[in-house]
Design an enzyme around this catalytic site. Structure first.
Site, mmCIF file in Angstrom:
data_model
loop_
_atom_site.group_PDB
_atom_site.id
_atom_site.type_symbol
_atom_site.label_atom_id
_atom_site.label_comp_id
_atom_site.label_asym_id
_atom_site.label_seq_id
_atom_site.Cartn_x
_atom_site.Cartn_y
_atom_site.Cartn_z
ATOM 1 N N GLU A 1 11.669 2.228 14.491
ATOM 2 C CA GLU A 1 10.847 3.478 14.012
ATOM 3 C C GLU A 1 9.742 3.412 14.912
ATOM 4 O O GLU A 1 9.424 2.678 15.621
ATOM 5 C CB GLU A 1 10.509 3.301 12.335
ATOM 6 C CG GLU A 1 9.715 1.955 12.193
ATOM 7 C CD GLU A 1 9.560 1.677 10.658
ATOM 8 O OE1 GLU A 1 9.503 2.569 9.847
ATOM 9 O OE2 GLU A 1 9.652 0.515 10.125
ATOM 10 N N TYR B 1 0.736 -1.284 0.087
ATOM 11 C CA TYR B 1 -0.055 -0.278 0.018
ATOM 12 C C TYR B 1 0.970 1.279 -0.089
ATOM 13 O O TYR B 1 2.129 1.159 0.362
ATOM 14 C CB TYR B 1 -0.864 0.078 1.309
ATOM 15 C CG TYR B 1 -0.241 0.397 2.500
ATOM 16 C CD1 TYR B 1 0.410 -0.574 2.926
ATOM 17 C CD2 TYR B 1 -0.703 1.755 3.227
ATOM 18 C CE1 TYR B 1 0.878 -0.254 4.464
ATOM 19 C CE2 TYR B 1 0.078 2.126 4.388
ATOM 20 C CZ TYR B 1 0.818 0.878 4.925
ATOM 21 O OH TYR B 1 1.307 1.231 6.258
ATOM 22 N N LEU C 1 11.116 1.160 7.268
ATOM 23 C CA LEU C 1 10.581 1.685 6.113
ATOM 24 C C LEU C 1 11.218 2.895 5.786
ATOM 25 O O LEU C 1 11.355 3.693 6.315
ATOM 26 C CB LEU C 1 8.831 1.901 6.034
ATOM 27 C CG LEU C 1 8.196 2.368 4.762
ATOM 28 C CD1 LEU C 1 8.116 0.961 3.750
ATOM 29 C CD2 LEU C 1 6.977 2.931 5.201
ATOM 30 N N LYS D 1 6.412 -2.058 1.842
ATOM 31 C CA LYS D 1 5.268 -1.591 2.675
ATOM 32 C C LYS D 1 4.018 -2.492 2.242
ATOM 33 O O LYS D 1 3.165 -1.980 1.750
ATOM 34 C CB LYS D 1 5.032 -0.300 2.078
ATOM 35 C CG LYS D 1 4.106 0.896 2.699
ATOM 36 C CD LYS D 1 4.341 2.080 2.455
ATOM 37 C CE LYS D 1 3.334 3.138 3.099
ATOM 38 N NZ LYS D 1 3.220 3.324 4.503
#
Ligand code: PDD
Length: 283
Positions: free
Chosen positions: A179, A33, A203, A147
């Site tokens: 993260e 996505y 990411l 992702k």
């Protein structure tokens, strides 16, 4: 009035937007996505999101259902049909529908879905107050550079944060912050911005790339390396970035105030420049 949603070539009212129960996105989270923010009815950093989408697809040997120009045209058409001035466009590509089998099916045709969400992303109160984060163990899979829609652990992390009276969680692996649950994490020490180096552990944020470029242009030093929660608690500032939060100050980590408990000047400045440049370059 219901939204207009894009599903495999058609623009349909959201009640009619349907995907097969055999879709591998549903059965295997076999889908990727992108989330692109919309300001003034325009798409912020679309080329960056498209580029990362092609990479996610190629890492999973998934065919792209459309080319970049068509993808941009679909985004724009959806923004126009929904009269969206501020918010986001969510896009998902799944490998498509096939009999349940762990092996990638050869015959499946990728499915493409896009929808809009109106949201006040600029005048977000959290940008002024800053957010509180807790640390949690990073228990996601090892290919966070792709992702994918496997977002259950990040969801659990947000719930853990909520239960602890915080806004979000920073994930920690082998003693270092990877993260945030849906954003990249940074600390500031003096004139230096520190954020984890890219790799399979995090990411590669599109906002991250823009913010690091802006920071370098503004003569700030950038250090891409791992840091610990203790180091972050002792930093001058902390913040997160993502397509929907832009630059958002972090003012508390595991109960310890960062930078006196108020948003720091560097995070505030980076947010201003990012919004200004993002608007100017939006498509
Ligand atoms: N999340 N890291 C993770 C785990 C993310 O889910 C995201 C984005 C980011 C920031 O990437 P970008 O700057 O390209 O948005 C980093 C989106 C916004 C979401 O899941 O809603």
């Amino acid at each position: 009035m219901s939204r207009i949603v894009y599903v495999n070539g058609d623009y349909v009212p959201e009640e009619d937007a349907k995907i097969s129960v055999f879709d591998r996105g549903f059965l295997f989270a076999d889908a990727v996505y992108e989330v692109t923010s919309v300001l003034d009815g325009k798409l912020v950093d679309f080329p960056g999101h498209a580029k990362r989408l092609w990479r996610s697809l190629s890492e999973l040997e998934m065919a792209s259902p459309v080319d970049e120009d068509t993808l941009l045209a679909i985004h724009r058409e959806l923004v126009a049909r929904n009269d969206l001035t501020e918010g986001l466009v969510y896009l998902q590509v799944s490998r498509g529908a096939a009999d349940r089998d762990f092996a990638y099916p050869k015959e499946a045709k990728p499915s493409l879905v896009l929808f809009t969400q109106a949201k006040s992303v600029v005048d977000n109160p959290a940008a002024k107050t800053g957010i509180k984060v807790i640390s949690i163990e990073d228990q996601r899979w090892g290919r966070r550079d792709i992702k994918t829609v496997q977002l259950l652990y990040p969801s659990m992390g947000k719930m853990m944060a909520k239960a602890a009276g915080a806004d979000d969680a920073w994930m920690v692996e082998d003693g270092a912050v990877t993260e945030g649950t849906s954003n990249n994490a940074y600390i500031v020490k003096g004139n230096k911005i520190i954020t984890r180096q890219l790799g399979t552990e995090i990411l590669a944020g599109i906002t991250r790339a823009a913010v690091l470029r802006i920071a370098a242009e503004a003569q700030m030093q950038v250090e891409e390396r791992a840091f610990t929660i203790e180091e972050a608690q002792g930093a001058d500032e902390a913040f997160v970035t993502s397509a929907t939060t832009f630059v958002q100050p972090v003012v508390e980590i595991d109960g310890a105030a960062v930078g006196g408990g108020a948003p720091g000047p560097i995070a505030v400045r980076l947010r201003e420049i990012y919004l200004e440049e993002g608007r100017k370059a939006a498509l």
